[in-house]
Design a protein around this motif. Sequence first.
Motif, PDB file in Angstrom:
ATOM      1  N   LEU A 263      15.361 -35.679  13.694  1.00 24.40           N
ATOM      2  CA  LEU A 263      15.983 -35.619  12.379  1.00 24.40           C
ATOM      3  C   LEU A 263      15.222 -34.734  11.387  1.00 24.40           C
ATOM      4  CD1 LEU A 263      16.824 -39.419  12.059  1.00 24.40           C
ATOM      5  CD2 LEU A 263      18.477 -37.571  12.395  1.00 24.40           C
ATOM      6  N   LEU A 264      13.938 -34.540  11.610  1.00 26.93           N
ATOM      7  CA  LEU A 264      13.110 -33.837  10.628  1.00 26.93           C
ATOM      8  C   LEU A 264      13.538 -32.398  10.360  1.00 26.93           C
ATOM      9  CD1 LEU A 264       9.501 -35.179  11.317  1.00 26.93           C
ATOM     10  CD2 LEU A 264      10.967 -35.599   9.330  1.00 26.93           C
ATOM     11  N   PRO A 265      13.964 -31.608  11.356  1.00 26.99           N
ATOM     12  CA  PRO A 265      14.360 -30.231  11.030  1.00 26.99           C
ATOM     13  C   PRO A 265      15.493 -30.141  10.018  1.00 26.99           C
ATOM     14  CG  PRO A 265      13.981 -30.441  13.388  1.00 26.99           C
ATOM     15  CD  PRO A 265      13.940 -31.829  12.822  1.00 26.99           C
ATOM     16  N   GLY A 266      16.357 -31.138   9.960  1.00 27.74           N
ATOM     17  CA  GLY A 266      17.454 -31.120   9.005  1.00 27.74           C
ATOM     18  C   GLY A 266      17.200 -31.927   7.748  1.00 27.74           C
ATOM     19  N   ALA A 267      16.008 -32.485   7.641  1.00 27.79           N
ATOM     20  CA  ALA A 267      15.669 -33.312   6.479  1.00 27.79           C
ATOM     21  C   ALA A 267      15.190 -32.447   5.321  1.00 27.79           C
ATOM     22  CB  ALA A 267      14.585 -34.315   6.871  1.00 27.79           C
ATOM     23  N   PRO A 268      15.271 -32.957   4.110  1.00 28.92           N
ATOM     24  CA  PRO A 268      14.750 -32.193   2.971  1.00 28.92           C
ATOM     25  C   PRO A 268      13.242 -32.027   3.053  1.00 28.92           C
ATOM     26  CG  PRO A 268      15.332 -34.433   2.323  1.00 28.92           C
ATOM     27  CD  PRO A 268      15.835 -34.254   3.718  1.00 28.92           C
ATOM     28  N   ALA A 269      12.712 -31.133   2.254  1.00 27.89           N
ATOM     29  CA  ALA A 269      11.264 -30.943   2.208  1.00 27.89           C
ATOM     30  C   ALA A 269      10.599 -32.225   1.714  1.00 27.89           C
ATOM     31  CB  ALA A 269      10.925 -29.773   1.284  1.00 27.89           C
TER      32      ALA A 269
ATOM     33  N   ALA B 279      23.122 -52.105  -1.259  1.00 26.24           N
ATOM     34  CA  ALA B 279      22.825 -52.310  -2.679  1.00 26.24           C
ATOM     35  C   ALA B 279      22.080 -51.130  -3.289  1.00 26.24           C
ATOM     36  CB  ALA B 279      21.997 -53.586  -2.849  1.00 26.24           C
ATOM     37  N   TYR B 280      21.545 -50.245  -2.450  1.00 27.27           N
ATOM     38  CA  TYR B 280      20.824 -49.073  -2.940  1.00 27.27           C
ATOM     39  C   TYR B 280      21.751 -47.864  -2.924  1.00 27.27           C
ATOM     40  CZ  TYR B 280      16.655 -51.905  -2.742  1.00 27.27           C
ATOM     41  OH  TYR B 280      15.736 -52.906  -2.958  1.00 27.27           O
ATOM     42  N   ASP B 281      21.764 -47.151  -4.006  1.00 24.07           N
ATOM     43  CA  ASP B 281      22.710 -46.063  -4.222  1.00 24.07           C
ATOM     44  C   ASP B 281      22.710 -45.059  -3.073  1.00 24.07           C
ATOM     45  OD1 ASP B 281      24.572 -44.542  -5.703  1.00 24.07           O
ATOM     46  OD2 ASP B 281      22.965 -43.216  -6.368  1.00 24.07           O
ATOM     47  N   GLY B 282      23.869 -44.899  -2.444  1.00 24.75           N
ATOM     48  CA  GLY B 282      24.045 -43.895  -1.409  1.00 24.75           C
ATOM     49  C   GLY B 282      23.440 -44.228  -0.060  1.00 24.75           C
ATOM     50  N   LEU B 283      22.828 -45.412   0.083  1.00 19.97           N
ATOM     51  CA  LEU B 283      22.153 -45.761   1.333  1.00 19.97           C
ATOM     52  C   LEU B 283      23.092 -46.526   2.254  1.00 19.97           C
ATOM     53  CD1 LEU B 283      19.217 -45.427   2.463  1.00 19.97           C
ATOM     54  CD2 LEU B 283      18.818 -47.792   1.748  1.00 19.97           C
ATOM     55  N   GLY B 284      23.042 -46.210   3.538  1.00 17.18           N
ATOM     56  CA  GLY B 284      23.870 -46.921   4.494  1.00 17.18           C
ATOM     57  C   GLY B 284      23.323 -46.841   5.899  1.00 17.18           C
ATOM     58  N   VAL B 285      23.710 -47.799   6.740  1.00 18.18           N
ATOM     59  CA  VAL B 285      23.373 -47.774   8.163  1.00 18.18           C
ATOM     60  C   VAL B 285      24.422 -46.931   8.873  1.00 18.18           C
ATOM     61  CG1 VAL B 285      23.058 -49.140  10.255  1.00 18.18           C
ATOM     62  CG2 VAL B 285      22.300 -50.055   8.054  1.00 18.18           C
ATOM     63  N   VAL B 286      23.999 -45.878   9.540  1.00 16.79           N
ATOM     64  CA  VAL B 286      24.967 -44.963  10.154  1.00 16.79           C
ATOM     65  C   VAL B 286      24.966 -45.010  11.684  1.00 16.79           C
ATOM     66  CG1 VAL B 286      24.971 -43.376   8.200  1.00 16.79           C
ATOM     67  CG2 VAL B 286      23.331 -43.013  10.063  1.00 16.79           C
ATOM     68  N   GLU B 287      23.912 -45.559  12.281  1.00 11.62           N
ATOM     69  CA  GLU B 287      23.869 -45.636  13.748  1.00 11.62           C
ATOM     70  C   GLU B 287      22.851 -46.675  14.181  1.00 11.62           C
ATOM     71  OE1 GLU B 287      23.162 -42.754  17.690  1.00 11.62           O
ATOM     72  OE2 GLU B 287      23.000 -41.917  15.670  1.00 11.62           O
ATOM     73  N   VAL B 288      23.174 -47.386  15.255  1.00 12.40           N
ATOM     74  CA  VAL B 288      22.252 -48.367  15.837  1.00 12.40           C
ATOM     75  C   VAL B 288      22.132 -48.079  17.328  1.00 12.40           C
ATOM     76  CG1 VAL B 288      21.793 -50.808  16.285  1.00 12.40           C
ATOM     77  CG2 VAL B 288      22.879 -50.121  14.128  1.00 12.40           C
ATOM     78  N   ARG B 289      20.901 -48.007  17.822  1.00 12.99           N
ATOM     79  CA  ARG B 289      20.653 -47.800  19.248  1.00 12.99           C
ATOM     80  C   ARG B 289      19.959 -49.031  19.807  1.00 12.99           C
ATOM     81  NH1 ARG B 289      18.487 -41.441  19.333  1.00 12.99           N
ATOM     82  NH2 ARG B 289      20.371 -40.565  18.340  1.00 12.99           N
ATOM     83  N   THR B 290      20.442 -49.517  20.930  1.00 14.48           N
ATOM     84  CA  THR B 290      19.946 -50.760  21.523  1.00 14.48           C
ATOM     85  C   THR B 290      19.078 -50.461  22.742  1.00 14.48           C
ATOM     86  OG1 THR B 290      21.943 -51.897  20.786  1.00 14.48           O
ATOM     87  CG2 THR B 290      20.625 -53.002  22.459  1.00 14.48           C
TER      88      THR B 290
ATOM     89  N   LEU C   3      13.418 -42.978  -0.452  1.00 20.02           N
ATOM     90  CA  LEU C   3      13.982 -41.993   0.467  1.00 20.02           C
ATOM     91  C   LEU C   3      14.743 -40.920  -0.305  1.00 20.02           C
ATOM     92  CD1 LEU C   3      14.492 -41.266   3.500  1.00 20.02           C
ATOM     93  CD2 LEU C   3      16.648 -42.543   3.300  1.00 20.02           C
ATOM     94  N   LEU C   4      14.463 -39.675   0.007  1.00 24.58           N
ATOM     95  CA  LEU C   4      15.151 -38.562  -0.626  1.00 24.58           C
ATOM     96  C   LEU C   4      16.612 -38.485  -0.197  1.00 24.58           C
ATOM     97  CD1 LEU C   4      12.397 -35.827  -0.196  1.00 24.58           C
ATOM     98  CD2 LEU C   4      13.387 -36.505  -2.404  1.00 24.58           C
ATOM     99  N   THR C   5      17.445 -37.946  -1.075  1.00 20.44           N
ATOM    100  CA  THR C   5      18.821 -37.667  -0.700  1.00 20.44           C
ATOM    101  C   THR C   5      18.833 -36.661   0.457  1.00 20.44           C
ATOM    102  OG1 THR C   5      19.599 -38.048  -2.951  1.00 20.44           O
ATOM    103  CG2 THR C   5      21.025 -36.741  -1.501  1.00 20.44           C
ATOM    104  N   GLY C   6      19.594 -36.962   1.492  1.00 22.38           N
ATOM    105  CA  GLY C   6      19.608 -36.130   2.686  1.00 22.38           C
ATOM    106  C   GLY C   6      18.589 -36.557   3.724  1.00 22.38           C
TER     107      GLY C   6
END
Length: 213
Positions: A45-51, A191-202, A166-169
């Motif tokens: 994920l880091l290559p697409g993350a913000p600075a 409850a935190y603005d813009g935050l969500g669970v998008v994937e779970v790996r088991t 956590l930064l946006t993006g």
Amino acid sequence: MTTRTDDAVPARETLPFGPLEIAFDSRLLRPRAWTAAQSSWVAELLPGAPAGPVLELCSGAGHIGLLAVLDADRDLVCVDVNPAAAERTRENALAAGLGDRVETRCAPIASALHEDERFAAVVADPPWVPAAETGRFPEDPLLAIDGGVDGLTVARECVAAIGRHLLTGGSAVLQLGTTAQVAQLEHLVAAYDGLGVVEVRTFERGVLARLTR
């Protein structure tokens, strides 16, 4: 490999963790090989993350965060309430050639971070065993596995830190015991603005949940 020491100091052990050789002792949770998947996910994920730097919460020996940033040009901040964690994380960062990029903070999560600090990614491995069930794991230090009555006391603190820092993006990868525990935390995440669970790996030994903003 185990190195014998005097009775006052726990025996130092080392284990391979990916390409790293990680030092730990009985004051810390023994590194689990499967958790390299958590490091790999963050690294992907880091290559697409913000600075910005990476934050590791409940860092233990620091192995998950160190492996995550090993090939990335990112600083790493490791937080754990256990002084032994800071000691071994510093040792492991130096051994990995990352000593100049890793900062350790020995403090509770709520007081370890400055209000204006922001991170591009967060990796968190809180204790998630319900307190009444910790006796099933007598080989593990209680501090590293006791997650309170429902197993989520420290996980909630991690979510709060992610929500505030956590930064946006950016993304966080949170380790828990079951998908049911992830579901229990989703209302808090939302409850935190813009935050969500998008994937779970088991996995056989636990689950990883990706949170994004």
